[in-house]
Design a protein around this motif. Structure first.
Motif, mmCIF file in Angstrom:
data_model
loop_
_atom_site.group_PDB
_atom_site.id
_atom_site.type_symbol
_atom_site.label_atom_id
_atom_site.label_comp_id
_atom_site.label_asym_id
_atom_site.label_seq_id
_atom_site.Cartn_x
_atom_site.Cartn_y
_atom_site.Cartn_z
ATOM 1 N N ILE A 69 0.835 -1.205 0.000
ATOM 2 C CA ILE A 69 0.000 0.000 0.000
ATOM 3 C C ILE A 69 0.869 1.253 0.000
ATOM 4 C CG2 ILE A 69 -1.607 1.334 1.427
ATOM 5 C CD1 ILE A 69 -3.090 -1.311 1.935
ATOM 6 N N GLN A 70 1.976 1.225 0.744
ATOM 7 C CA GLN A 70 2.880 2.380 0.742
ATOM 8 C C GLN A 70 3.435 2.627 -0.658
ATOM 9 O OE1 GLN A 70 3.140 4.522 3.110
ATOM 10 N NE2 GLN A 70 2.033 3.319 4.622
ATOM 11 N N THR A 71 3.722 1.579 -1.402
ATOM 12 C CA THR A 71 4.187 1.722 -2.782
ATOM 13 C C THR A 71 3.094 2.335 -3.650
ATOM 14 O OG1 THR A 71 5.679 -0.165 -2.530
ATOM 15 C CG2 THR A 71 5.097 0.475 -4.784
ATOM 16 N N LEU A 72 1.857 1.871 -3.481
ATOM 17 C CA LEU A 72 0.736 2.438 -4.244
ATOM 18 C C LEU A 72 0.513 3.909 -3.904
ATOM 19 C CD1 LEU A 72 -1.890 -0.436 -4.131
ATOM 20 C CD2 LEU A 72 -0.871 0.570 -6.179
ATOM 21 N N ARG A 73 0.736 4.284 -2.658
ATOM 22 C CA ARG A 73 0.544 5.687 -2.247
ATOM 23 C C ARG A 73 1.411 6.640 -3.052
ATOM 24 N NH1 ARG A 73 -0.226 6.352 4.237
ATOM 25 N NH2 ARG A 73 -0.416 8.534 3.611
ATOM 26 N N LEU A 74 2.539 6.168 -3.536
ATOM 27 C CA LEU A 74 3.431 7.002 -4.335
ATOM 28 C C LEU A 74 2.780 7.452 -5.643
ATOM 29 C CD1 LEU A 74 6.756 4.994 -3.844
ATOM 30 C CD2 LEU A 74 6.039 7.087 -2.650
ATOM 31 N N CYS A 75 1.750 6.734 -6.071
ATOM 32 C CA CYS A 75 1.034 7.092 -7.301
ATOM 33 C C CYS A 75 0.052 8.242 -7.093
ATOM 34 C CB CYS A 75 0.279 5.881 -7.838
ATOM 35 S SG CYS A 75 1.349 4.507 -8.280
ATOM 36 N N PHE A 76 -0.194 8.615 -5.859
ATOM 37 C CA PHE A 76 -1.161 9.657 -5.526
ATOM 38 C C PHE A 76 -0.424 10.892 -5.015
ATOM 39 C CE2 PHE A 76 -3.256 5.608 -5.089
ATOM 40 C CZ PHE A 76 -4.486 5.800 -5.699
ATOM 41 N N SER A 77 -0.758 12.037 -5.572
ATOM 42 C CA SER A 77 -0.078 13.262 -5.135
ATOM 43 C C SER A 77 -0.540 13.719 -3.756
ATOM 44 C CB SER A 77 -0.297 14.377 -6.157
ATOM 45 O OG SER A 77 -1.680 14.657 -6.283
ATOM 46 N N ASP A 78 -1.761 13.372 -3.381
ATOM 47 C CA ASP A 78 -2.298 13.829 -2.099
ATOM 48 C C ASP A 78 -3.226 12.756 -1.518
ATOM 49 O OD1 ASP A 78 -2.796 15.506 0.055
ATOM 50 O OD2 ASP A 78 -4.469 16.511 -0.941
ATOM 51 N N PHE A 79 -2.677 11.585 -1.206
ATOM 52 C CA PHE A 79 -3.471 10.468 -0.678
ATOM 53 C C PHE A 79 -4.050 10.827 0.678
ATOM 54 C CE2 PHE A 79 -3.854 6.746 2.029
ATOM 55 C CZ PHE A 79 -4.577 5.873 1.235
ATOM 56 N N LYS A 80 -5.323 10.497 0.879
ATOM 57 C CA LYS A 80 -5.984 10.741 2.160
ATOM 58 C C LYS A 80 -6.965 9.605 2.416
ATOM 59 C CE LYS A 80 -8.611 14.202 4.694
ATOM 60 N NZ LYS A 80 -9.326 15.475 4.625
ATOM 61 N N ILE A 81 -6.992 9.134 3.656
ATOM 62 C CA ILE A 81 -7.978 8.136 4.050
ATOM 63 C C ILE A 81 -8.659 8.653 5.307
ATOM 64 C CG2 ILE A 81 -6.288 6.752 5.318
ATOM 65 C CD1 ILE A 81 -7.971 4.259 4.389
ATOM 66 N N THR A 82 -9.990 8.629 5.307
ATOM 67 C CA THR A 82 -10.749 9.172 6.425
ATOM 68 C C THR A 82 -11.699 8.127 6.985
ATOM 69 O OG1 THR A 82 -12.424 10.050 4.922
ATOM 70 C CG2 THR A 82 -10.671 11.545 5.576
ATOM 71 N N TYR A 83 -12.012 8.307 8.246
ATOM 72 C CA TYR A 83 -12.961 7.429 8.919
ATOM 73 C C TYR A 83 -14.381 7.926 8.651
ATOM 74 C CZ TYR A 83 -15.654 5.178 12.582
ATOM 75 O OH TYR A 83 -16.605 4.461 13.260
ATOM 76 N N ILE A 84 -15.234 7.009 8.200
ATOM 77 C CA ILE A 84 -16.654 7.292 7.985
ATOM 78 C C ILE A 84 -17.431 6.203 8.713
ATOM 79 C CG2 ILE A 84 -18.515 7.539 6.298
ATOM 80 C CD1 ILE A 84 -16.318 8.209 4.221
ATOM 81 N N PRO A 85 -18.147 6.542 9.771
ATOM 82 C CA PRO A 85 -18.904 5.510 10.501
ATOM 83 C C PRO A 85 -19.867 4.772 9.567
ATOM 84 C CG PRO A 85 -18.975 7.607 11.669
ATOM 85 C CD PRO A 85 -18.345 7.873 10.334
ATOM 86 N N ARG A 86 -20.024 3.497 9.806
ATOM 87 C CA ARG A 86 -20.905 2.674 8.970
ATOM 88 C C ARG A 86 -22.324 3.242 8.925
ATOM 89 N NH1 ARG A 86 -20.386 -3.519 10.072
ATOM 90 N NH2 ARG A 86 -18.302 -2.958 9.423
ATOM 91 N N THR A 87 -22.755 3.841 10.015
ATOM 92 C CA THR A 87 -24.107 4.411 10.057
ATOM 93 C C THR A 87 -24.266 5.602 9.122
ATOM 94 O OG1 THR A 87 -23.482 5.801 11.943
ATOM 95 C CG2 THR A 87 -24.545 3.676 12.435
ATOM 96 N N GLN A 88 -23.159 6.203 8.701
ATOM 97 C CA GLN A 88 -23.215 7.339 7.786
ATOM 98 C C GLN A 88 -22.929 6.948 6.347
ATOM 99 O OE1 GLN A 88 -20.723 10.501 9.192
ATOM 100 N NE2 GLN A 88 -21.692 10.545 11.195
ATOM 101 N N ASN A 89 -22.730 5.663 6.100
ATOM 102 C CA ASN A 89 -22.457 5.224 4.740
ATOM 103 C C ASN A 89 -23.095 3.864 4.473
ATOM 104 O OD1 ASN A 89 -21.528 5.062 2.165
ATOM 105 N ND2 ASN A 89 -19.374 5.241 2.680
ATOM 106 N N GLU A 90 -24.412 3.869 4.484
ATOM 107 C CA GLU A 90 -25.169 2.636 4.298
ATOM 108 C C GLU A 90 -24.934 2.015 2.926
ATOM 109 O OE1 GLU A 90 -26.733 5.518 5.225
ATOM 110 O OE2 GLU A 90 -27.103 5.130 7.347
#
Length: 123
Positions: A69-90
């Motif tokens: 995954i760290q290698t794949l991140r190099l392909c993204f200029s601004d990689f971001k991962i955020t937490y979204i509670p399951r109740t907010q993303n049915e």
């Protein structure tokens, strides 16, 4: 906000643990976005997955997956991962449940849920 949101679903093989499965799903999503979009932001309902991205050295049992995954991140200029509670993303939760129920290979990426994939129940 005027942005196109892509969603996807794939029934990957069962892994050793649910965290291994989360990492495999993120890897697939990242590989897919490299091919289909300029997406830089990913969402997850797994707090441990975010912790792994922030402190990979604290997760030695997942070092091989995290290196990929760290290698794949190099392909993204601004990689971001955020937490979204399951109740907010049915929708994402429903796509994951439906993918697990398919007995044949399933791989879908798009802006809307295809007619052949069951829709989440509207509450």
């Amino acid at each position: 906000m005027g942005k196109i949101q892509l969603m996807g679903s794939r029934n990957l093989r069962r892994r050793e643990t649910s965290l291994h499965s989360e990492l495999e799903a993120l890897k697939w999503a990242m590989e897919s976005m490299i091919q289909h979009s300029t997406c830089q932001e990913f969402g997850t309902d797994c707090k441990d997955l975010i912790a792994m991205m922030e402190q990979p050295q604290d997760w030695p049992n997942f070092s091989t997956e995290l290196e990929n995954i760290q290698t794949l991140r190099l392909c993204f200029s601004d990689f971001k991962i955020t937490y979204i509670p399951r109740t907010q993303n049915e929708i994402a939760d429903a796509l994951a449940r439906n993918a697990r129920s398919f007995h044949r290979s399933l791989c879908f990426i798009g802006c809307s849920i295809p007619v052949w994939l069951p829709r989440p129940l509207q509450v």
